[in-house]
Design an enzyme around this catalytic site. Structure first.
Site, PDB file in Angstrom:
ATOM      1  N   HIS A  13       1.137  -1.398   0.209  1.00  0.00           N
ATOM      2  CA  HIS A  13      -0.121   0.122   0.068  1.00  0.00           C
ATOM      3  C   HIS A  13       1.101   1.307   0.121  1.00  0.00           C
ATOM      4  O   HIS A  13       1.409   1.537   1.054  1.00  0.00           O
ATOM      5  CB  HIS A  13      -1.161   0.142   1.213  1.00  0.00           C
ATOM      6  CG  HIS A  13      -1.965   1.246   1.131  1.00  0.00           C
ATOM      7  ND1 HIS A  13      -3.348   1.028   1.613  1.00  0.00           N
ATOM      8  CD2 HIS A  13      -1.700   2.530   1.061  1.00  0.00           C
ATOM      9  CE1 HIS A  13      -3.776   2.277   1.600  1.00  0.00           C
ATOM     10  NE2 HIS A  13      -2.841   3.179   1.139  1.00  0.00           N
ATOM     11  N   HIS A  15       1.466   5.310  -1.805  1.00  0.00           N
ATOM     12  CA  HIS A  15       1.029   6.426  -2.441  1.00  0.00           C
ATOM     13  C   HIS A  15       2.333   6.976  -3.263  1.00  0.00           C
ATOM     14  O   HIS A  15       3.457   7.649  -2.412  1.00  0.00           O
ATOM     15  CB  HIS A  15       0.463   7.481  -1.749  1.00  0.00           C
ATOM     16  CG  HIS A  15      -0.601   6.935  -1.051  1.00  0.00           C
ATOM     17  ND1 HIS A  15      -1.830   7.256  -1.578  1.00  0.00           N
ATOM     18  CD2 HIS A  15      -0.806   6.514   0.263  1.00  0.00           C
ATOM     19  CE1 HIS A  15      -2.928   6.617  -0.884  1.00  0.00           C
ATOM     20  NE2 HIS A  15      -2.423   6.008   0.165  1.00  0.00           N
ATOM     21  N   LEU A  16       2.584   7.208  -4.631  1.00  0.00           N
ATOM     22  CA  LEU A  16       3.694   7.696  -5.126  1.00  0.00           C
ATOM     23  C   LEU A  16       3.327   8.960  -5.801  1.00  0.00           C
ATOM     24  O   LEU A  16       4.359   9.804  -6.227  1.00  0.00           O
ATOM     25  CB  LEU A  16       4.275   6.557  -6.347  1.00  0.00           C
ATOM     26  CG  LEU A  16       4.940   5.315  -5.685  1.00  0.00           C
ATOM     27  CD1 LEU A  16       5.070   4.283  -7.118  1.00  0.00           C
ATOM     28  CD2 LEU A  16       6.022   5.765  -5.079  1.00  0.00           C
ATOM     29  N   ARG A  17       2.159   9.437  -5.937  1.00  0.00           N
ATOM     30  CA  ARG A  17       1.564  10.689  -6.582  1.00  0.00           C
ATOM     31  C   ARG A  17       2.237  10.890  -7.905  1.00  0.00           C
ATOM     32  O   ARG A  17       2.198   9.868  -8.785  1.00  0.00           O
ATOM     33  CB  ARG A  17       2.319  11.880  -5.735  1.00  0.00           C
ATOM     34  CG  ARG A  17       2.068  11.798  -4.244  1.00  0.00           C
ATOM     35  CD  ARG A  17       0.638  11.725  -3.583  1.00  0.00           C
ATOM     36  NE  ARG A  17       0.647  11.817  -2.459  1.00  0.00           N
ATOM     37  CZ  ARG A  17      -0.500  11.334  -1.675  1.00  0.00           C
ATOM     38  NH1 ARG A  17      -1.347  10.781  -2.137  1.00  0.00           N
ATOM     39  NH2 ARG A  17      -0.352  11.552  -0.314  1.00  0.00           N
ATOM     40  N   ASN A  41      -5.268   7.183  -5.982  1.00  0.00           N
ATOM     41  CA  ASN A  41      -5.927   8.382  -5.590  1.00  0.00           C
ATOM     42  C   ASN A  41      -5.136   9.772  -6.083  1.00  0.00           C
ATOM     43  O   ASN A  41      -4.687  10.416  -5.450  1.00  0.00           O
ATOM     44  CB  ASN A  41      -6.255   8.296  -4.347  1.00  0.00           C
ATOM     45  CG  ASN A  41      -5.055   8.501  -3.188  1.00  0.00           C
ATOM     46  OD1 ASN A  41      -4.057   7.918  -3.715  1.00  0.00           O
ATOM     47  ND2 ASN A  41      -5.157   8.966  -2.220  1.00  0.00           N
ATOM     48  N   LYS A  99      -9.424  -0.437  -5.841  1.00  0.00           N
ATOM     49  CA  LYS A  99      -9.288   0.371  -4.611  1.00  0.00           C
ATOM     50  C   LYS A  99     -10.635   0.847  -4.365  1.00  0.00           C
ATOM     51  O   LYS A  99     -11.064   1.616  -5.340  1.00  0.00           O
ATOM     52  CB  LYS A  99      -8.237   1.150  -4.677  1.00  0.00           C
ATOM     53  CG  LYS A  99      -8.214   2.050  -3.204  1.00  0.00           C
ATOM     54  CD  LYS A  99      -7.717   1.303  -2.200  1.00  0.00           C
ATOM     55  CE  LYS A  99      -7.796   2.051  -0.783  1.00  0.00           C
ATOM     56  NZ  LYS A  99      -6.557   2.669  -0.346  1.00  0.00           N
ATOM     57  N   HIS A 136     -10.381   1.052   1.742  1.00  0.00           N
ATOM     58  CA  HIS A 136     -10.212   1.999   2.876  1.00  0.00           C
ATOM     59  C   HIS A 136     -11.528   1.873   3.679  1.00  0.00           C
ATOM     60  O   HIS A 136     -12.521   2.217   3.607  1.00  0.00           O
ATOM     61  CB  HIS A 136      -9.958   3.586   2.351  1.00  0.00           C
ATOM     62  CG  HIS A 136      -9.921   4.403   3.524  1.00  0.00           C
ATOM     63  ND1 HIS A 136      -8.628   5.091   3.520  1.00  0.00           N
ATOM     64  CD2 HIS A 136     -10.616   4.970   4.236  1.00  0.00           C
ATOM     65  CE1 HIS A 136      -8.564   6.114   4.685  1.00  0.00           C
ATOM     66  NE2 HIS A 136      -9.906   5.869   4.985  1.00  0.00           N
ATOM     67  N   HIS A 174      -4.537  -0.709   5.882  1.00  0.00           N
ATOM     68  CA  HIS A 174      -4.228   0.284   6.996  1.00  0.00           C
ATOM     69  C   HIS A 174      -4.969  -0.038   8.120  1.00  0.00           C
ATOM     70  O   HIS A 174      -5.850   1.002   8.666  1.00  0.00           O
ATOM     71  CB  HIS A 174      -4.042   1.709   6.705  1.00  0.00           C
ATOM     72  CG  HIS A 174      -4.918   2.319   5.855  1.00  0.00           C
ATOM     73  ND1 HIS A 174      -6.353   2.214   5.894  1.00  0.00           N
ATOM     74  CD2 HIS A 174      -4.856   3.245   4.837  1.00  0.00           C
ATOM     75  CE1 HIS A 174      -6.984   2.979   5.331  1.00  0.00           C
ATOM     76  NE2 HIS A 174      -6.164   3.463   4.241  1.00  0.00           N
ATOM     77  N   LEU A 219      -4.988   9.249   7.827  1.00  0.00           N
ATOM     78  CA  LEU A 219      -6.213   8.415   8.194  1.00  0.00           C
ATOM     79  C   LEU A 219      -6.220   7.090   7.597  1.00  0.00           C
ATOM     80  O   LEU A 219      -5.241   6.838   6.856  1.00  0.00           O
ATOM     81  CB  LEU A 219      -7.260   9.271   7.264  1.00  0.00           C
ATOM     82  CG  LEU A 219      -7.658  10.585   7.586  1.00  0.00           C
ATOM     83  CD1 LEU A 219      -8.600  11.284   6.622  1.00  0.00           C
ATOM     84  CD2 LEU A 219      -8.602  10.286   8.697  1.00  0.00           C
ATOM     85  N   ASP A 247       1.363   2.821   3.532  1.00  0.00           N
ATOM     86  CA  ASP A 247       0.689   3.792   3.503  1.00  0.00           C
ATOM     87  C   ASP A 247       1.564   5.116   3.351  1.00  0.00           C
ATOM     88  O   ASP A 247       0.887   6.377   3.815  1.00  0.00           O
ATOM     89  CB  ASP A 247      -0.463   3.735   4.313  1.00  0.00           C
ATOM     90  CG  ASP A 247      -1.657   4.759   3.948  1.00  0.00           C
ATOM     91  OD1 ASP A 247      -1.712   5.369   2.760  1.00  0.00           O
ATOM     92  OD2 ASP A 247      -2.340   5.070   4.953  1.00  0.00           O
ATOM     93  N   HIS A 251       3.203  14.377   1.471  1.00  0.00           N
ATOM     94  CA  HIS A 251       2.538  15.900   1.211  1.00  0.00           C
ATOM     95  C   HIS A 251       3.535  16.810   1.457  1.00  0.00           C
ATOM     96  O   HIS A 251       4.085  16.544   2.504  1.00  0.00           O
ATOM     97  CB  HIS A 251       1.217  16.009   2.195  1.00  0.00           C
ATOM     98  CG  HIS A 251       0.118  15.128   2.025  1.00  0.00           C
ATOM     99  ND1 HIS A 251      -1.046  15.170   0.865  1.00  0.00           N
ATOM    100  CD2 HIS A 251      -0.184  14.020   2.675  1.00  0.00           C
ATOM    101  CE1 HIS A 251      -1.972  14.278   1.149  1.00  0.00           C
ATOM    102  NE2 HIS A 251      -1.563  13.364   1.982  1.00  0.00           N
TER     103      HIS A 251
HETATM  104  N1  NCD Z   1      -3.770   7.690   4.931  1.00  0.00           N
HETATM  105  C1  NCD Z   1      -3.531   8.834   4.622  1.00  0.00           C
HETATM  106  O1  NCD Z   1      -3.751   9.670   5.604  1.00  0.00           O
HETATM  107  N2  NCD Z   1      -3.667   9.458   3.430  1.00  0.00           N
HETATM  108  C2  NCD Z   1      -3.603   9.170   2.184  1.00  0.00           C
HETATM  109  C3  NCD Z   1      -4.938   8.309   1.633  1.00  0.00           C
HETATM  110  C4  NCD Z   1      -5.127   6.956   2.594  1.00  0.00           C
HETATM  111  O2  NCD Z   1      -4.465   5.986   2.268  1.00  0.00           O
HETATM  112  O3  NCD Z   1      -6.415   7.158   3.167  1.00  0.00           O
HETATM  113  C5  NCD Z   1      -3.132   9.869   1.061  1.00  0.00           C
HETATM  114  O4  NCD Z   1      -3.286   9.699   0.042  1.00  0.00           O
HETATM  115  O5  NCD Z   1      -2.534  10.906   1.380  1.00  0.00           O
HETATM  116 ZN    ZN Z   2      -3.305   5.185   1.525  1.00  0.00          ZN
HETATM  117 ZN    ZN Z   3      -6.531   4.998   3.058  1.00  0.00          ZN
END
Ligand code: NCD
Ligand code: ZN
Ligand code: ZN
Length: 346
Positions: A13, A15-17, A41, A99, A136, A174, A219, A247, A251
């Site tokens: 899990h 996030h690479l943006r 996302n 997802k 999620h 998560h 989250l 996760d 940011h």
């Molecule tokens: N985990 C987080 O707090 N943020 C994740 C989104 C997610 O996994 O719910 C994100 O994309 O920033």
């Molecule tokens: Zn996530």
């Molecule tokens: Zn999530």
């Protein structure tokens, strides 16, 4: 033990943006991990097979030269998702999971699902072809206390979806509660659960005591200590249903350190050091390979990596940068708040 060799880990899990942020954070993952389930996302989200292929190509193009890393792509489930497009993208191996974000539950989830009846045909197709649904798991009901959102989701959304769709393979993403651990343990092998690095380390006090700590806000939000303890016990148990999903969610600092700071902890850089610390403290270092390298591939029906990763414990604490500098801006690396003596051998 001062040295530990495990199969090269994967992140189930991540996030690479995109764009400059992708370029900046990708080496933090590829340094240690062979593969990752890449979250969809983006803005706009990765909804179709064609969008997933284009995103995979952008990730490959952003890889550090000579770096072997396999992005495992996901599709963002919407009420308009076409079951045939999902099946075609899964058949080629491009897409490894779909997802589910309840609309409004977390960062960039506005296009998520509101009416679960609308996604029934997609879920049935996924059950037929064995494609996992990554969830999620938080309800978004405005009145419901944020600390109760996971437990209520399990009872009112997750369990009914699973009962209505026999054979659907699900990953609870998560998990943050003892309720999540207990539910996962009571199910068959069609259910897996990822646990993040940071939820093994912080509870809700870490966010709030002595001043608000925006870099600990994510989250689902960290819960009470009894829940953290349940997560540590589950992650370090070696049980097949629990595996690592960091996760790691970058940011830029400006958006975290704000009057309305966004959710996400960035742990790609130091996850392996932190996990070794947590597993050693439990006397369960021998189960780190199961959690980080073996249980995830087994659930996703992929081979365990043949390459290996060595962790070494030294007298001097491991060091990592306080922030990663990206073209999008600085990203603060998760700080556990205590010294960690395990580091990854080059
Ligand atoms: N985990 C987080 O707090 N943020 C994740 C989104 C997610 O996994 O719910 C994100 O994309 O920033
Ligand atoms: Zn996530
Ligand atoms: Zn999530």
């Amino acid at each position: 033990m001062t040295e530990l060799s495990i199969p090269r880990p994967d992140d189930w899990h991540l996030h690479l943006r995109d764009g400059a942020m992708l370029k900046g954070v990708l080496p933090e993952t590829t340094r240690h991990f062979a593969r990752a389930i890449v979250m969809p996302n983006l803005v706009p989200p990765v909804v179709t097979g064609a969008q997933a292929a284009a995103y995979r190509d952008r990730i490959r193009a952003a890889l550090p030269p000579g770096m072997a890393f396999e992005p495992l792509m996901t599709l963002y489930l919407t009420e308009e998702t076409d079951p045939e497009d999902v099946a075609a993208a899964a058949a080629t191996g491009l897409v490894r999971a779909v997802k589910l974000y309840p609309a409004g539950a977390t960062t960039n989830s506005a296009s998520g699902v509101r009416d679960f009846d609308k996604v029934r045909p997609v879920l049935e197709k996924m059950a037929e072809i064995g494609l996992p649904l990554c969830v999620h798991g938080e309800v978004t009901t405005a009145e419901l206390d944020i600390f109760d959102r996971e437990a209520v989701f399990i009872d009112t959304v997750l369990d009914p979806i699973r009962r209505a769709t026999p054979g659907l393979r699900v990953v609870m993403e998560h998990i943050t509660t003892k309720d999540g651990v207990d539910y996962a343990r009571a199910q068959g092998d069609d259910l897996g659960a990822t646990i993040t690095t940071h939820h093994l380390i912080i509870n809700r006090n870490h966010i709030l005591v002595g001043g608000i700590k925006p870099h600990y806000y994510c989250l689902p939000v960290a819960k009470r200590e009894i829940h953290r303890r349940a997560l540590v016990e589950a992650a370090t148990s070696g049980e097949a249903r629990f595996f690592l999903g960091t996760d790691s969610a970058p940011h830029i600092d400006e958006l975290k350190e704000s009057a309305c700071g966004c959710a996400g902890c960035f742990t790609a850089t130091n996850t392996m050091s932190l996990l070794a610390h947590v597993f050693e403290a439990e006397g369960r270092l021998a189960n780190l390979a199961a959690f980080a390298s073996e249980n995830g591939p087994a659930f996703y029906r992929l081979p365990v990596n043949t390459a290996r990763l060595t962790l070494v414990k030294t007298d001097a604490p491991a060091a990592w940068p306080e922030k990663i500098v990206t073209g999008a801006g600085p990203v603060t690396v998760f700080n556990p708040g205590f010294p960690v003596y395990w580091h990854v051998k080059d």
